[in-house]
Design a protein around this motif. Sequence first.
Motif, PDB file in Angstrom:
ATOM      1  N   GLY A  92       0.848  -1.181   0.000  1.00  0.00           N
ATOM      2  CA  GLY A  92       0.000   0.000   0.000  1.00  0.00           C
ATOM      3  C   GLY A  92       0.887   1.235   0.000  1.00  0.00           C
ATOM      4  N   GLY A  93       0.612   2.196  -0.900  1.00  0.00           N
ATOM      5  CA  GLY A  93       1.421   3.421  -0.984  1.00  0.00           C
ATOM      6  C   GLY A  93       1.201   4.305   0.242  1.00  0.00           C
ATOM      7  N   MET A  94       2.282   5.002   0.692  1.00  0.00           N
ATOM      8  CA  MET A  94       2.194   5.837   1.897  1.00  0.00           C
ATOM      9  C   MET A  94       2.704   7.258   1.697  1.00  0.00           C
ATOM     10  N   GLN A  95       3.015   7.644   0.461  1.00  0.00           N
ATOM     11  CA  GLN A  95       3.466   9.013   0.174  1.00  0.00           C
ATOM     12  C   GLN A  95       2.707   9.534  -1.039  1.00  0.00           C
ATOM     13  N   GLU A  96       2.480  10.859  -1.069  1.00  0.00           N
ATOM     14  CA  GLU A  96       1.779  11.466  -2.210  1.00  0.00           C
ATOM     15  C   GLU A  96       2.513  11.191  -3.534  1.00  0.00           C
ATOM     16  N   HIS A  97       3.858  11.234  -3.475  1.00  0.00           N
ATOM     17  CA  HIS A  97       4.606  11.079  -4.734  1.00  0.00           C
ATOM     18  C   HIS A  97       4.764   9.613  -5.162  1.00  0.00           C
ATOM     19  N   VAL A  98       4.279   8.702  -4.341  1.00  0.00           N
ATOM     20  CA  VAL A  98       4.296   7.273  -4.706  1.00  0.00           C
ATOM     21  C   VAL A  98       2.896   6.914  -5.205  1.00  0.00           C
ATOM     22  N   HIS A  99       2.802   6.474  -6.458  1.00  0.00           N
ATOM     23  CA  HIS A  99       1.490   6.233  -7.049  1.00  0.00           C
ATOM     24  C   HIS A  99       1.220   4.747  -7.226  1.00  0.00           C
ATOM     25  N   ARG A 101       0.741   1.420  -9.063  1.00  0.00           N
ATOM     26  CA  ARG A 101       1.476   0.860 -10.215  1.00  0.00           C
ATOM     27  C   ARG A 101       2.983   1.171 -10.166  1.00  0.00           C
ATOM     28  N   ASP A 102       3.427   2.101  -9.306  1.00  0.00           N
ATOM     29  CA  ASP A 102       4.877   2.344  -9.186  1.00  0.00           C
ATOM     30  C   ASP A 102       5.554   1.119  -8.546  1.00  0.00           C
ATOM     31  N   VAL A 103       6.871   1.086  -8.680  1.00  0.00           N
ATOM     32  CA  VAL A 103       7.656  -0.006  -8.087  1.00  0.00           C
ATOM     33  C   VAL A 103       8.498   0.552  -6.938  1.00  0.00           C
ATOM     34  N   ILE A 104       8.523  -0.170  -5.826  1.00  0.00           N
ATOM     35  CA  ILE A 104       9.357   0.231  -4.678  1.00  0.00           C
ATOM     36  C   ILE A 104      10.422  -0.833  -4.437  1.00  0.00           C
ATOM     37  N   LEU A 105      11.682  -0.381  -4.328  1.00  0.00           N
ATOM     38  CA  LEU A 105      12.755  -1.270  -3.867  1.00  0.00           C
ATOM     39  C   LEU A 105      12.944  -0.958  -2.386  1.00  0.00           C
ATOM     40  N   ALA A 106      12.734  -1.960  -1.546  1.00  0.00           N
ATOM     41  CA  ALA A 106      12.761  -1.737  -0.090  1.00  0.00           C
ATOM     42  C   ALA A 106      14.201  -1.749   0.417  1.00  0.00           C
ATOM     43  N   GLN A 107      14.682  -0.546   0.745  1.00  0.00           N
ATOM     44  CA  GLN A 107      16.061  -0.402   1.247  1.00  0.00           C
ATOM     45  C   GLN A 107      16.145  -0.906   2.688  1.00  0.00           C
ATOM     46  N   ALA A 108      15.059  -0.690   3.445  1.00  0.00           N
ATOM     47  CA  ALA A 108      15.011  -1.098   4.855  1.00  0.00           C
ATOM     48  C   ALA A 108      13.548  -1.292   5.243  1.00  0.00           C
ATOM     49  N   ALA A 109      13.338  -1.935   6.398  1.00  0.00           N
ATOM     50  CA  ALA A 109      11.954  -2.213   6.816  1.00  0.00           C
ATOM     51  C   ALA A 109      11.727  -1.895   8.287  1.00  0.00           C
ATOM     52  N   CYS A 110      10.789  -0.976   8.551  1.00  0.00           N
ATOM     53  CA  CYS A 110      10.280  -0.754   9.919  1.00  0.00           C
ATOM     54  C   CYS A 110       9.253  -1.854  10.192  1.00  0.00           C
ATOM     55  N   THR A 111       8.886  -2.025  11.440  1.00  0.00           N
ATOM     56  CA  THR A 111       7.862  -3.019  11.726  1.00  0.00           C
ATOM     57  C   THR A 111       7.135  -2.778  13.041  1.00  0.00           C
ATOM     58  N   ASP A 112       5.905  -3.326  13.120  1.00  0.00           N
ATOM     59  CA  ASP A 112       5.212  -3.409  14.400  1.00  0.00           C
ATOM     60  C   ASP A 112       5.218  -4.856  14.906  1.00  0.00           C
ATOM     61  N   VAL A 202       2.976  -1.051  -6.108  1.00  0.00           N
ATOM     62  CA  VAL A 202       1.986  -0.389  -5.256  1.00  0.00           C
ATOM     63  C   VAL A 202       0.595  -0.746  -5.783  1.00  0.00           C
ATOM     64  N   SER A 203      -0.153  -1.507  -4.985  1.00  0.00           N
ATOM     65  CA  SER A 203      -1.457  -2.020  -5.445  1.00  0.00           C
ATOM     66  C   SER A 203      -2.617  -1.189  -4.932  1.00  0.00           C
ATOM     67  N   ASP A 204      -2.401  -0.461  -3.836  1.00  0.00           N
ATOM     68  CA  ASP A 204      -3.458   0.374  -3.252  1.00  0.00           C
ATOM     69  C   ASP A 204      -2.762   1.531  -2.540  1.00  0.00           C
ATOM     70  N   HIS A 205      -3.560   2.514  -2.065  1.00  0.00           N
ATOM     71  CA  HIS A 205      -2.901   3.692  -1.505  1.00  0.00           C
ATOM     72  C   HIS A 205      -3.582   4.149  -0.221  1.00  0.00           C
ATOM     73  N   LEU A 206      -2.796   4.272   0.854  1.00  0.00           N
ATOM     74  CA  LEU A 206      -3.367   4.643   2.150  1.00  0.00           C
ATOM     75  C   LEU A 206      -3.826   6.096   2.197  1.00  0.00           C
ATOM     76  N   LEU A 207      -3.201   6.976   1.397  1.00  0.00           N
ATOM     77  CA  LEU A 207      -3.557   8.395   1.428  1.00  0.00           C
ATOM     78  C   LEU A 207      -4.666   8.724   0.444  1.00  0.00           C
ATOM     79  N   THR A 208      -4.537   8.200  -0.780  1.00  0.00           N
ATOM     80  CA  THR A 208      -5.476   8.606  -1.832  1.00  0.00           C
ATOM     81  C   THR A 208      -6.647   7.632  -1.982  1.00  0.00           C
ATOM     82  N   GLY A 209      -6.514   6.441  -1.410  1.00  0.00           N
ATOM     83  CA  GLY A 209      -7.576   5.433  -1.545  1.00  0.00           C
ATOM     84  C   GLY A 209      -7.617   4.800  -2.929  1.00  0.00           C
ATOM     85  N   GLU A 210      -6.642   5.157  -3.792  1.00  0.00           N
ATOM     86  CA  GLU A 210      -6.609   4.573  -5.150  1.00  0.00           C
ATOM     87  C   GLU A 210      -6.369   3.068  -5.067  1.00  0.00           C
TER      88      GLU A 210
END
Length: 234
Positions: A92-99, A101-112, A202-210
């Motif tokens: 799920g996308g978490m930034q406005e500039h991340v749309h 269908r974009d691709v993210i390479l995970a440099q690091a991972a936070c977690t709960d 990015v399949s869905d978006h937490l900010l835009t609801g796309e």
Amino acid sequence: MSVHIAAKAGDIAETILLPGDPLRAKFIAETYLSDVTCYNEVRGMLGFTGTYQGKRVSVQGTGMGTPSIAIYVNELIREYGVKNLIRVGTCGGMQEHVHVRDVILAQAACTDSSMNRHVFGGYDFAPIASFELLKSAYERGVEKGLNMHVGNIFSSDMFYRDDTSVTQLLMKYGVLGVEMETTALYTLAAKYGVNALTILTVSDHLLTGEETTSEERQTTFKEMMEVALDTAIH
Ligand code: ADE
């Protein structure tokens, strides 16, 4: 044979792709690999080995969440000698500039997830990607002209959450997207001295609801797979 994987020694390649969905593993094997054999059907968590441009590559479903992926990654590394592990998934996308269908390479991972709290006696460990795999995937993504982001992600134990204060705080700290597995993958790779990378669409978006349509997911999935496979064989 290990507890959850029915393969014999030598059945699994040193380099493996890890989708969460076992049917995705089947699709990847049938679509992209040649000379494919299925080495695992235990619990329906399908695993295949084949060749991609002449190099042996495996693909294994991991299930969802850190407990599930940790089982498969432990066994793949410890029992089958796997050295390069590339997770291919969605987030799920978490930034406005991340749309979407974009691709993210995970440099690091936070977690709960509390897994590392137990392992490290309450201290924090910073799970990071293999620099070599990250660099290679980044170069291939640039060559292909992908809309690609490199940075921090959030591996959450919760797909559904009532309280969004944590994700909102992480957004302020620049976290790009949320998924559910990478913290375990990167921590285990560090423990055993092997290489790991997570590539996400990015399949869905937490900010835009796309959300993406299944057709759009298919196109982006293809682009991500080309980057993942090219990275796997280099
Ligand atoms: N994978 C894809 N979208 C996700 C989301 N919104 N949260 C957690 N994992 C995801």
